[in-house]
Design a protein around this motif. Structure first.
Motif, PDB file in Angstrom:
ATOM      1  N   ALA A  70       0.828  -1.210   0.000  1.00  0.00           N
ATOM      2  CA  ALA A  70       0.000   0.000   0.000  1.00  0.00           C
ATOM      3  C   ALA A  70       0.860   1.257   0.000  1.00  0.00           C
ATOM      4  CB  ALA A  70      -0.943  -0.009   1.200  1.00  0.00           C
ATOM      5  N   LEU A  71       1.909   1.285   0.819  1.00  0.00           N
ATOM      6  CA  LEU A  71       2.817   2.443   0.844  1.00  0.00           C
ATOM      7  C   LEU A  71       3.488   2.647  -0.511  1.00  0.00           C
ATOM      8  CD1 LEU A  71       4.525   1.880   4.312  1.00  0.00           C
ATOM      9  CD2 LEU A  71       3.008   3.788   3.707  1.00  0.00           C
ATOM     10  N   GLN A  72       3.973   1.562  -1.091  1.00  0.00           N
ATOM     11  CA  GLN A  72       4.673   1.654  -2.373  1.00  0.00           C
ATOM     12  C   GLN A  72       3.749   2.165  -3.474  1.00  0.00           C
ATOM     13  OE1 GLN A  72       5.887  -2.133  -3.960  1.00  0.00           O
ATOM     14  NE2 GLN A  72       7.246  -1.206  -5.460  1.00  0.00           N
ATOM     15  N   TYR A  73       2.588   1.564  -3.608  1.00  0.00           N
ATOM     16  CA  TYR A  73       1.700   1.942  -4.709  1.00  0.00           C
ATOM     17  C   TYR A  73       1.034   3.285  -4.477  1.00  0.00           C
ATOM     18  CZ  TYR A  73       2.654  -2.460  -6.932  1.00  0.00           C
ATOM     19  OH  TYR A  73       3.293  -3.498  -7.542  1.00  0.00           O
ATOM     20  N   TYR A  74       0.725   3.620  -3.211  1.00  0.00           N
ATOM     21  CA  TYR A  74       0.200   4.965  -2.941  1.00  0.00           C
ATOM     22  C   TYR A  74       1.256   6.001  -3.311  1.00  0.00           C
ATOM     23  CZ  TYR A  74      -1.174   9.311  -1.009  1.00  0.00           C
ATOM     24  OH  TYR A  74      -1.468  10.643  -0.904  1.00  0.00           O
ATOM     25  N   GLY A  75       2.492   5.785  -2.890  1.00  0.00           N
ATOM     26  CA  GLY A  75       3.566   6.731  -3.192  1.00  0.00           C
ATOM     27  C   GLY A  75       3.721   6.953  -4.679  1.00  0.00           C
ATOM     28  N   ALA A  76       3.692   5.879  -5.444  1.00  0.00           N
ATOM     29  CA  ALA A  76       3.833   5.994  -6.897  1.00  0.00           C
ATOM     30  C   ALA A  76       2.631   6.705  -7.521  1.00  0.00           C
ATOM     31  CB  ALA A  76       4.010   4.612  -7.510  1.00  0.00           C
TER      32      ALA A  76
ATOM     33  N   ALA B 279      -0.749  20.371  -5.385  1.00  0.00           N
ATOM     34  CA  ALA B 279       0.013  19.271  -5.989  1.00  0.00           C
ATOM     35  C   ALA B 279       1.250  18.969  -5.140  1.00  0.00           C
ATOM     36  CB  ALA B 279       0.410  19.617  -7.420  1.00  0.00           C
ATOM     37  N   PHE B 280       1.899  20.018  -4.624  1.00  0.00           N
ATOM     38  CA  PHE B 280       3.055  19.794  -3.754  1.00  0.00           C
ATOM     39  C   PHE B 280       2.650  19.139  -2.436  1.00  0.00           C
ATOM     40  CE2 PHE B 280       5.425  22.608  -6.599  1.00  0.00           C
ATOM     41  CZ  PHE B 280       6.598  21.867  -6.719  1.00  0.00           C
ATOM     42  N   VAL B 281       1.458  19.422  -1.942  1.00  0.00           N
ATOM     43  CA  VAL B 281       0.969  18.724  -0.747  1.00  0.00           C
ATOM     44  C   VAL B 281       0.843  17.227  -1.059  1.00  0.00           C
ATOM     45  CG1 VAL B 281      -1.006  18.438   0.810  1.00  0.00           C
ATOM     46  CG2 VAL B 281      -0.205  20.742   0.226  1.00  0.00           C
ATOM     47  N   ILE B 282       0.325  16.904  -2.230  1.00  0.00           N
ATOM     48  CA  ILE B 282       0.225  15.494  -2.634  1.00  0.00           C
ATOM     49  C   ILE B 282       1.620  14.892  -2.766  1.00  0.00           C
ATOM     50  CG2 ILE B 282      -0.557  13.911  -4.429  1.00  0.00           C
ATOM     51  CD1 ILE B 282      -2.836  15.973  -4.995  1.00  0.00           C
ATOM     52  N   PHE B 283       2.567  15.652  -3.347  1.00  0.00           N
ATOM     53  CA  PHE B 283       3.954  15.182  -3.418  1.00  0.00           C
ATOM     54  C   PHE B 283       4.510  14.882  -2.024  1.00  0.00           C
ATOM     55  CE2 PHE B 283       4.985  17.228  -7.727  1.00  0.00           C
ATOM     56  CZ  PHE B 283       5.256  16.016  -8.358  1.00  0.00           C
ATOM     57  N   VAL B 284       4.179  15.724  -1.047  1.00  0.00           N
ATOM     58  CA  VAL B 284       4.646  15.491   0.333  1.00  0.00           C
ATOM     59  C   VAL B 284       4.124  14.147   0.837  1.00  0.00           C
ATOM     60  CG1 VAL B 284       4.374  16.256   2.733  1.00  0.00           C
ATOM     61  CG2 VAL B 284       5.039  17.895   0.968  1.00  0.00           C
ATOM     62  N   THR B 285       2.841  13.868   0.625  1.00  0.00           N
ATOM     63  CA  THR B 285       2.300  12.591   1.094  1.00  0.00           C
ATOM     64  C   THR B 285       2.957  11.416   0.370  1.00  0.00           C
ATOM     65  OG1 THR B 285       0.401  12.483  -0.426  1.00  0.00           O
ATOM     66  CG2 THR B 285       0.088  13.681   1.667  1.00  0.00           C
ATOM     67  N   SER B 286       3.250  11.595  -0.907  1.00  0.00           N
ATOM     68  CA  SER B 286       3.942  10.565  -1.666  1.00  0.00           C
ATOM     69  C   SER B 286       5.328  10.305  -1.081  1.00  0.00           C
ATOM     70  CB  SER B 286       4.062  10.996  -3.129  1.00  0.00           C
ATOM     71  OG  SER B 286       4.935  10.144  -3.837  1.00  0.00           O
ATOM     72  N   SER B 287       6.059  11.375  -0.809  1.00  0.00           N
ATOM     73  CA  SER B 287       7.402  11.228  -0.238  1.00  0.00           C
ATOM     74  C   SER B 287       7.349  10.534   1.113  1.00  0.00           C
ATOM     75  CB  SER B 287       8.080  12.589  -0.098  1.00  0.00           C
ATOM     76  OG  SER B 287       8.400  13.106  -1.365  1.00  0.00           O
TER      77      SER B 287
ATOM     78  N   ALA C  31       5.115   8.400   2.200  1.00  0.00           N
ATOM     79  CA  ALA C  31       4.824   6.982   1.989  1.00  0.00           C
ATOM     80  C   ALA C  31       6.059   6.240   1.488  1.00  0.00           C
ATOM     81  CB  ALA C  31       3.669   6.826   0.993  1.00  0.00           C
ATOM     82  N   LEU C  32       6.784   6.846   0.559  1.00  0.00           N
ATOM     83  CA  LEU C  32       7.949   6.161  -0.002  1.00  0.00           C
ATOM     84  C   LEU C  32       9.143   6.159   0.952  1.00  0.00           C
ATOM     85  CD1 LEU C  32       7.550   7.203  -3.725  1.00  0.00           C
ATOM     86  CD2 LEU C  32       7.209   4.937  -2.714  1.00  0.00           C
ATOM     87  N   ILE C  33       9.217   7.138   1.845  1.00  0.00           N
ATOM     88  CA  ILE C  33      10.239   7.083   2.902  1.00  0.00           C
ATOM     89  C   ILE C  33       9.952   5.884   3.803  1.00  0.00           C
ATOM     90  CG2 ILE C  33      11.039   8.213   5.022  1.00  0.00           C
ATOM     91  CD1 ILE C  33      10.659  10.909   3.484  1.00  0.00           C
TER      92      ILE C  33
END
Length: 92
Positions: free
Chosen positions: A8-14, A36-44, A46-48
């Motif tokens: 879930a973390l991997q695919y959400y991040g992507a 969009a940058f807020v969404i990028f923050v959540t992606s980062s 998750a991928l961290i």
């Protein structure tokens, strides 16, 4: 670690990074880019988490630590920072 959570973390991040990149590429305006940058923050984030919890994936984790810093600058510059009022050139 639970494999379902890692997936879930991997695919959400992507997916979140892809959506955010699409929004930035559409250039819909300052506020849209900020969100969009807020969404990028959540992606980062998750991928961290995925990078440091998944065996042998620390490189993705560290890359996203750097991207998180960049994305936080984007949130600040598009949503938080007060921009000076446009100077009237007083044209004819």
């Amino acid at each position: 670690m639970n494999q379902t959570l890692l997936d879930a973390l991997q695919y959400y991040g992507a997916a979140a990074a892809t959506l955010a990149a699409l929004l930035v590429s559409l250039n819909l305006g300052e506020r849209w880019n900020g969100w969009a940058f807020v969404i990028f923050v959540t992606s980062s984030l998750a991928l961290i988490a995925w990078g440091f919890l998944q065996p042998d994936s620390e490189g993705i984790g560290w890359q996203n630590v750097a991207l998180l810093c960049i994305n936080l600058v984007g949130v600040y510059s598009h949503l938080i920072r007060k921009k000076p009022a446009a100077k009237d050139e007083g044209g004819a």
